[in-house]
Scaffold this active site. Structure first.
Site, PDB file in Angstrom:
ATOM      1  N   HIS A   1      44.921  41.379  43.597  1.00 58.22           N
ATOM      2  CA  HIS A   1      43.964  40.339  43.988  1.00 58.22           C
ATOM      3  C   HIS A   1      43.531  40.512  45.437  1.00 58.22           C
ATOM      4  O   HIS A   1      44.301  40.940  46.295  1.00 58.22           O
ATOM      5  CB  HIS A   1      44.614  38.959  43.808  1.00 58.22           C
ATOM      6  CG  HIS A   1      43.621  37.848  43.674  1.00 58.22           C
ATOM      7  ND1 HIS A   1      42.971  37.299  44.753  1.00 58.22           N
ATOM      8  CD2 HIS A   1      43.154  37.190  42.584  1.00 58.22           C
ATOM      9  CE1 HIS A   1      42.161  36.346  44.344  1.00 58.22           C
ATOM     10  NE2 HIS A   1      42.255  36.261  43.031  1.00 58.22           N
ATOM     11  N   HIS A   2      42.269  40.166  45.704  1.00 57.32           N
ATOM     12  CA  HIS A   2      41.737  40.238  47.061  1.00 57.32           C
ATOM     13  C   HIS A   2      42.511  39.341  48.030  1.00 57.32           C
ATOM     14  O   HIS A   2      42.519  39.600  49.240  1.00 57.32           O
ATOM     15  CB  HIS A   2      40.263  39.817  47.069  1.00 57.32           C
ATOM     16  CG  HIS A   2      39.317  40.981  47.046  1.00 57.32           C
ATOM     17  ND1 HIS A   2      39.286  41.939  48.032  1.00 57.32           N
ATOM     18  CD2 HIS A   2      38.353  41.331  46.154  1.00 57.32           C
ATOM     19  CE1 HIS A   2      38.342  42.830  47.754  1.00 57.32           C
ATOM     20  NE2 HIS A   2      37.781  42.497  46.630  1.00 57.32           N
ATOM     21  N   ALA A   3      43.127  38.295  47.520  1.00 60.95           N
ATOM     22  CA  ALA A   3      43.912  37.420  48.400  1.00 60.95           C
ATOM     23  C   ALA A   3      45.125  38.142  48.969  1.00 60.95           C
ATOM     24  O   ALA A   3      45.666  37.726  49.989  1.00 60.95           O
ATOM     25  CB  ALA A   3      44.358  36.162  47.642  1.00 60.95           C
TER      26      ALA A   3
END
Length: 214
Positions: free
Chosen positions: A140-142
């Site tokens: 995930h980009h997070a």
């Protein structure tokens, strides 16, 4: 370890038709990954990944929101972390060519990642022509952007064992989920200075919380 504003943005804009993870696909020589019978050594590979997670403890964490008045969500250790949930073996459809591999990768990357567990997956893909094995990663980009994700996963994918710790350095211990009361107290401490006097007092704080809950 609170989520940053960018982390929260990536989570907020995510939807079933707009997954916010990135993927990487690598094709490998399959022979070193197989046992004498030709099967992928899945249990051994999972054990190797599990061991190397000490080098990247962030991959054991998930987002956690304690409730109102506790500030931004925090990264916490997944109490139900299981490597089997994150490292899977799948087979590509015959004839196992590049078109079949890309089609399978597209289907695997389509769903959003489960936020109740760390936001990454690895698939070992067998059945490719020539005995090759593909490795598909979703993160995930997070957690990380594309280049940072490769750096993050490098300790898991390296062929060498993780660096040994000095004897005096203890192994990393899981970060327990912080209590909502403690997060609320931290937020109250940060806000206490600029708030009016009636709100800085304990009774004023509880009156405001009661009004929000009402």
């Amino acid at each position: 370890d609170r989520l940053s504003a960018a982390d929260l943005t990536y989570l907020a804009v995510e939807a079933p038709d707009t997954p916010m993870h990135v993927g990487a696909l690598v094709v490998l020589d399959g022979e070193p990954l197989r046992d004498p019978a030709g099967r992928i050594r899945l249990n051994e590979l999972r054990a190797a990944f599990q061991e190397r997670l000490d080098a990247v403890p962030h991959l054991r964490r998930r987002p956690h929101r304690s409730g109102p008045l506790t500030g931004r969500p925090v990264w916490v250790e997944d109490p139900d972390f299981r490597i089997e949930r994150h490292v899977s073996l799948v087979n590509v459809a015959p004839p196992g060519d590049d078109a079949a591999l890309l089609g399978l990768a597209d289907r695997l990357l389509e769903p959003v990642l489960d936020r109740s567990h760390p936001l990454w997956r690895i698939w070992l893909i067998d059945g490719l022509a020539g005995g090759r094995v593909a490795l598909l990663i979703a993160v995930h980009h997070a957690i990380a952007d594309g280049p940072a994700a490769l750096d993050l996963f490098l300790p898991l994918l390296t062929g060498s064992p993780p660096t040994a710790r000095p004897a005096a350095t203890p192994a990393a211990t899981p970060a327990a989920t912080p209590a909502a009361r403690r997060l609320s107290a931290r937020l109250r401490g940060r806000l206490a200075g600029p708030l009016p006097g009636w709100l800085r007092g304990r009774s004023g704080w509880h009156r405001m919380r009661a009004a929000i809950r009402a």
